[in-house]
Motif scaffolding. Structure first.
Motif, PDB file in Angstrom:
ATOM      1  N   ILE A 168      70.602  57.626   7.116  1.00 45.72           N
ATOM      2  CA  ILE A 168      70.655  57.243   8.528  1.00 45.72           C
ATOM      3  C   ILE A 168      70.608  58.507   9.374  1.00 45.72           C
ATOM      4  CG2 ILE A 168      72.003  56.128  10.353  1.00 45.72           C
ATOM      5  CD1 ILE A 168      73.342  54.426   8.207  1.00 45.72           C
ATOM      6  N   PHE A 169      69.663  58.573  10.300  1.00 44.11           N
ATOM      7  CA  PHE A 169      69.595  59.694  11.240  1.00 44.11           C
ATOM      8  C   PHE A 169      70.415  59.367  12.487  1.00 44.11           C
ATOM      9  CE2 PHE A 169      65.506  61.166   9.251  1.00 44.11           C
ATOM     10  CZ  PHE A 169      65.924  62.465   9.003  1.00 44.11           C
ATOM     11  N   LEU A 170      71.173  60.361  12.954  1.00 45.85           N
ATOM     12  CA  LEU A 170      71.853  60.288  14.247  1.00 45.85           C
ATOM     13  C   LEU A 170      71.306  61.430  15.084  1.00 45.85           C
ATOM     14  CD1 LEU A 170      75.557  59.806  13.068  1.00 45.85           C
ATOM     15  CD2 LEU A 170      73.888  58.036  13.624  1.00 45.85           C
ATOM     16  N   SER A 171      70.714  61.134  16.233  1.00 47.60           N
ATOM     17  CA  SER A 171      70.058  62.204  16.967  1.00 47.60           C
ATOM     18  C   SER A 171      70.045  61.971  18.470  1.00 47.60           C
ATOM     19  CB  SER A 171      68.610  62.376  16.481  1.00 47.60           C
ATOM     20  OG  SER A 171      67.951  63.384  17.207  1.00 47.60           O
ATOM     21  N   ALA A 172      70.069  63.074  19.204  1.00 49.97           N
ATOM     22  CA  ALA A 172      69.897  63.007  20.653  1.00 49.97           C
ATOM     23  C   ALA A 172      68.420  62.961  21.017  1.00 49.97           C
ATOM     24  CB  ALA A 172      70.561  64.219  21.309  1.00 49.97           C
ATOM     25  N   LYS A 173      67.547  63.180  20.036  1.00 47.96           N
ATOM     26  CA  LYS A 173      66.100  63.159  20.282  1.00 47.96           C
ATOM     27  C   LYS A 173      65.634  61.708  20.385  1.00 47.96           C
ATOM     28  CE  LYS A 173      63.648  66.430  18.349  1.00 47.96           C
ATOM     29  NZ  LYS A 173      62.957  67.301  17.359  1.00 47.96           N
ATOM     30  N   THR A 174      65.141  61.343  21.539  1.00 49.42           N
ATOM     31  CA  THR A 174      64.821  59.942  21.818  1.00 49.42           C
ATOM     32  C   THR A 174      63.327  59.640  21.758  1.00 49.42           C
ATOM     33  OG1 THR A 174      64.724  60.355  24.203  1.00 49.42           O
ATOM     34  CG2 THR A 174      66.853  59.696  23.281  1.00 49.42           C
TER      35      THR A 174
END
Length: 227
Positions: free
Chosen positions: A77-83
């Motif tokens: 699972i990726f968690l990112s601020a990159k939208t």
């Protein structure tokens, strides 16, 4: 025994809050850079990986690719601020199971974790099974296709997709049915990811005219193959 999660996040405050919540249900190994996390992954067994994208030394995309080289099954699972849409698609193409955008809710993250852990448990309980289509022998356990002595390696997602097609051979499968069965959700980004995997499967069978994955406009797909 608690499931073990590899959690990689370089924001110490966020990492503390997330790990503190997760540790109520899981064993959490936290690392703040991709290189250290990958070294740990090579030495230990993890049931699931949660990766930030923007990491020092080795970023999340590089880390996911390295993990997939060693293990095609462990959920990521990726968690990112990159939208950006392109970032989500890139993550899914690397073999990630989901991509959550920060800020995320802990309830949603834990729900996702539970879904993927349960899916992994079901897969591990499945006995070895093979399918034969025309001259191809598909091994669902080892994610391989054998033809004329040559072996093609599949990713876990490609293998699951092909198995679904074979089990519904010569029958139209709706896009939403495929997405829900394999990805767990029916949305635009997962649909783009599915199209990439279908293109890959088509290339594998392109030299055999008896096997085709037909696109049924506005409906879905159909695997056409000998009975």
């Amino acid at each position: 025994m608690k499931k073990k999660i590899l959690y990689v996040e370089d924001d110490n405050t966020l990492a503390f809050l997330t790990a503190d919540n997760l540790e109520q249900e899981y064993e959490v190994a936290h690392y703040d850079n991709g290189k250290a996390a990958f070294e740990a992954f090579k030495q230990e067994d993890f049931d699931l990986c949660i990766l930030d994208v923007m990491l020092p030394i080795m970023d999340g995309f590089e880390l996911a690719a390295a993990i997939r080289e060693r293990d095609v099954e462990v959920p990521i699972i990726f968690l990112s601020a990159k939208t950006l849409k392109e970032d989500r698609i890139k993550g899914l193409r690397l073999g990630a199971d989901d991509y959550l955008v920060k800020p995320y809710s802990m309830e949603e993250l834990i729900l996702k974790i539970e879904v993927f852990l349960q899916r992994s448990q079901k897969k591990s309980a499945i006995k070895k099974s093979t399918y034969t289509i025309a001259d191809f022998v598909f091994d669902t356990v080892n994610y391989t296709i054998l033809r004329n002595g040559e072996t093609t390696k599949l990713t876990e997602r490609e293998s699951a997709l092909l198995q679904l097609f074979i089990e519904h051979k010569n029958t139209v499968l709706k896009r939403e049915v495929i997405l829900t069965s394999i990805w767990g959700t029916d949305d635009y980004f997962m649909g783009r990811s599915m199209d990439v995997f279908i293109s890959r499967l088509r290339k594998i069978f392109k030299d055999d005219d008896r096997i085709k994955i037909e696109n049924i406009p506005r409906v879905g797909f159909k695997l056409v193959a000998p009975e």
